[in-house]
Design a protein around this motif. Structure first.
Motif, PDB file in Angstrom:
ATOM      1  N   TYR A 172       0.865  -1.193   0.000  1.00  0.00           N
ATOM      2  CA  TYR A 172       0.000   0.000   0.000  1.00  0.00           C
ATOM      3  C   TYR A 172       0.897   1.236   0.000  1.00  0.00           C
ATOM      4  CZ  TYR A 172      -3.195  -3.610   1.621  1.00  0.00           C
ATOM      5  OH  TYR A 172      -3.922  -4.765   1.745  1.00  0.00           O
ATOM      6  N   PRO A 173       1.623   1.487  -1.068  1.00  0.00           N
ATOM      7  CA  PRO A 173       2.714   2.467  -1.027  1.00  0.00           C
ATOM      8  C   PRO A 173       2.271   3.924  -0.897  1.00  0.00           C
ATOM      9  CG  PRO A 173       2.382   1.689  -3.261  1.00  0.00           C
ATOM     10  CD  PRO A 173       1.474   0.882  -2.381  1.00  0.00           C
ATOM     11  N   PRO A 174       2.700   4.562   0.178  1.00  0.00           N
ATOM     12  CA  PRO A 174       2.533   6.014   0.217  1.00  0.00           C
ATOM     13  C   PRO A 174       3.341   6.629  -0.928  1.00  0.00           C
ATOM     14  CG  PRO A 174       3.084   5.153   2.387  1.00  0.00           C
ATOM     15  CD  PRO A 174       3.297   4.048   1.401  1.00  0.00           C
ATOM     16  N   PHE A 175       2.780   7.616  -1.580  1.00  0.00           N
ATOM     17  CA  PHE A 175       3.442   8.325  -2.681  1.00  0.00           C
ATOM     18  C   PHE A 175       3.696   7.431  -3.888  1.00  0.00           C
ATOM     19  CE2 PHE A 175       4.669  10.207   1.355  1.00  0.00           C
ATOM     20  CZ  PHE A 175       4.077  11.446   1.214  1.00  0.00           C
ATOM     21  N   GLY A 176       2.887   6.417  -4.058  1.00  0.00           N
ATOM     22  CA  GLY A 176       3.055   5.543  -5.210  1.00  0.00           C
ATOM     23  C   GLY A 176       1.836   4.674  -5.409  1.00  0.00           C
ATOM     24  N   GLU A 177       2.002   3.663  -6.222  1.00  0.00           N
ATOM     25  CA  GLU A 177       0.931   2.716  -6.482  1.00  0.00           C
ATOM     26  C   GLU A 177       1.525   1.322  -6.584  1.00  0.00           C
ATOM     27  OE1 GLU A 177      -0.702   2.369 -10.526  1.00  0.00           O
ATOM     28  OE2 GLU A 177       0.775   3.857 -11.141  1.00  0.00           O
ATOM     29  N   MET A 178       0.705   0.332  -6.354  1.00  0.00           N
ATOM     30  CA  MET A 178       1.129  -1.057  -6.510  1.00  0.00           C
ATOM     31  C   MET A 178       0.093  -1.750  -7.384  1.00  0.00           C
ATOM     32  SD  MET A 178       3.068  -3.669  -6.142  1.00  0.00           S
ATOM     33  CE  MET A 178       4.341  -3.118  -5.014  1.00  0.00           C
ATOM     34  N   ARG A 179       0.510  -2.137  -8.555  1.00  0.00           N
ATOM     35  CA  ARG A 179      -0.374  -2.881  -9.457  1.00  0.00           C
ATOM     36  C   ARG A 179      -0.359  -4.349  -9.072  1.00  0.00           C
ATOM     37  NH1 ARG A 179       1.864   0.007 -14.910  1.00  0.00           N
ATOM     38  NH2 ARG A 179       1.048   2.071 -14.406  1.00  0.00           N
ATOM     39  N   ALA A 180      -1.463  -5.028  -9.353  1.00  0.00           N
ATOM     40  CA  ALA A 180      -1.589  -6.444  -8.994  1.00  0.00           C
ATOM     41  C   ALA A 180      -0.455  -7.275  -9.596  1.00  0.00           C
ATOM     42  CB  ALA A 180      -2.942  -6.991  -9.439  1.00  0.00           C
ATOM     43  N   SER A 181      -0.086  -7.003 -10.835  1.00  0.00           N
ATOM     44  CA  SER A 181       0.985  -7.786 -11.476  1.00  0.00           C
ATOM     45  C   SER A 181       2.334  -7.529 -10.806  1.00  0.00           C
ATOM     46  CB  SER A 181       1.059  -7.467 -12.971  1.00  0.00           C
ATOM     47  OG  SER A 181       1.371  -6.103 -13.178  1.00  0.00           O
ATOM     48  N   TRP A 182       2.568  -6.303 -10.355  1.00  0.00           N
ATOM     49  CA  TRP A 182       3.818  -5.998  -9.651  1.00  0.00           C
ATOM     50  C   TRP A 182       3.857  -6.721  -8.309  1.00  0.00           C
ATOM     51  CZ3 TRP A 182       3.758   0.083 -10.081  1.00  0.00           C
ATOM     52  CH2 TRP A 182       3.883   0.445 -11.423  1.00  0.00           C
ATOM     53  N   TRP A 183       2.718  -6.703  -7.607  1.00  0.00           N
ATOM     54  CA  TRP A 183       2.645  -7.360  -6.303  1.00  0.00           C
ATOM     55  C   TRP A 183       2.861  -8.864  -6.461  1.00  0.00           C
ATOM     56  CZ3 TRP A 183       3.563  -6.415  -1.608  1.00  0.00           C
ATOM     57  CH2 TRP A 183       3.088  -7.229  -0.593  1.00  0.00           C
ATOM     58  N   ASP A 184       2.234  -9.459  -7.463  1.00  0.00           N
ATOM     59  CA  ASP A 184       2.425 -10.883  -7.720  1.00  0.00           C
ATOM     60  C   ASP A 184       3.890 -11.187  -8.019  1.00  0.00           C
ATOM     61  OD1 ASP A 184      -0.292 -11.288  -7.320  1.00  0.00           O
ATOM     62  OD2 ASP A 184      -0.754 -11.332  -9.474  1.00  0.00           O
ATOM     63  N   GLY A 185       4.517 -10.337  -8.818  1.00  0.00           N
ATOM     64  CA  GLY A 185       5.930 -10.520  -9.130  1.00  0.00           C
ATOM     65  C   GLY A 185       6.806 -10.372  -7.894  1.00  0.00           C
ATOM     66  N   PHE A 186       6.484  -9.396  -7.063  1.00  0.00           N
ATOM     67  CA  PHE A 186       7.226  -9.210  -5.815  1.00  0.00           C
ATOM     68  C   PHE A 186       7.133 -10.462  -4.947  1.00  0.00           C
ATOM     69  CE2 PHE A 186       6.891  -8.200  -1.269  1.00  0.00           C
ATOM     70  CZ  PHE A 186       8.193  -7.773  -1.031  1.00  0.00           C
ATOM     71  N   LEU A 187       5.916 -10.979  -4.782  1.00  0.00           N
ATOM     72  CA  LEU A 187       5.727 -12.149  -3.919  1.00  0.00           C
ATOM     73  C   LEU A 187       6.426 -13.389  -4.461  1.00  0.00           C
ATOM     74  CD1 LEU A 187       2.015 -11.815  -2.754  1.00  0.00           C
ATOM     75  CD2 LEU A 187       4.099 -11.397  -1.431  1.00  0.00           C
TER      76      LEU A 187
END
Length: 160
Positions: free
Chosen positions: A83-98
């Motif tokens: 839930y990034p302050p000053f940014g955004e997290m797309r579902a595909s980015w979150w999946d890639g991160f995990l």
């Protein structure tokens, strides 16, 4: 206290939502304390580690928030990414991160930290760089603080 009270006084947050956040946080303190400490915190904010190119090589020239490096719950940093302050997290980015990170910390833990982070960010606690994008993000966060926090608190309480 601090950011929450300031948000209420500025009219960004209702007193009832602020009180609800405090009650949920108080009720969750033992849960938040029951974690494996990371002993390291590098902050997921991009302005925490300053790099410069020196003689053709990248060097770390400054570290911010050094006091936080001593001990931390890794879920705090992960919440800042989710839930990034000053940014955004797309579902595909979150999946890639995990995929690279591994097991995702519990959603409740992430949301509890995200409530605090959102309040702090909206109220100017993080000393973010003064860019047009950050100023616009903060204005939007303040305009939507009541709805955003109410939604997060509902999820923490198991209402969503």
């Amino acid at each position: 206290g601090g950011s929450g009270r300031a948000a209420v006084e500025a009219g960004y947050l209702t007193a009832s939502t602020h009180q609800r956040a405090g009650i949920l946080w108080t009720a969750s303190l033992d849960y938040l304390k029951a974690h494996q400490p990371s002993l390291v915190h590098v902050s997921s904010f991009p302005w925490t580690i300053y790099l410069e190119r020196v003689d053709g090589l990248w060097e770390i020239v400054k570290l911010a928030s050094v006091g936080d490096f001593l001990w931390w719950d890794l879920a705090y940093d992960v919440a800042c990414l989710r839930y990034p302050p000053f940014g955004e997290m797309r579902a595909s980015w979150w999946d890639g991160f995990l995929r690279g990170y591994g097991a995702e910390p519990e959603g409740k833990r992430l949301l509890l930290y995200a409530v605090m982070q959102r309040l702090c960010a909206a109220m100017g606690v993080y000393m973010q760089p003064q860019t047009a994008a950050n100023t616009a993000w903060m204005a939007n966060a303040r305009d939507n603080l009541e709805v955003t926090l109410s939604h997060m608190l509902d999820k923490i309480a198991g209402r969503n």
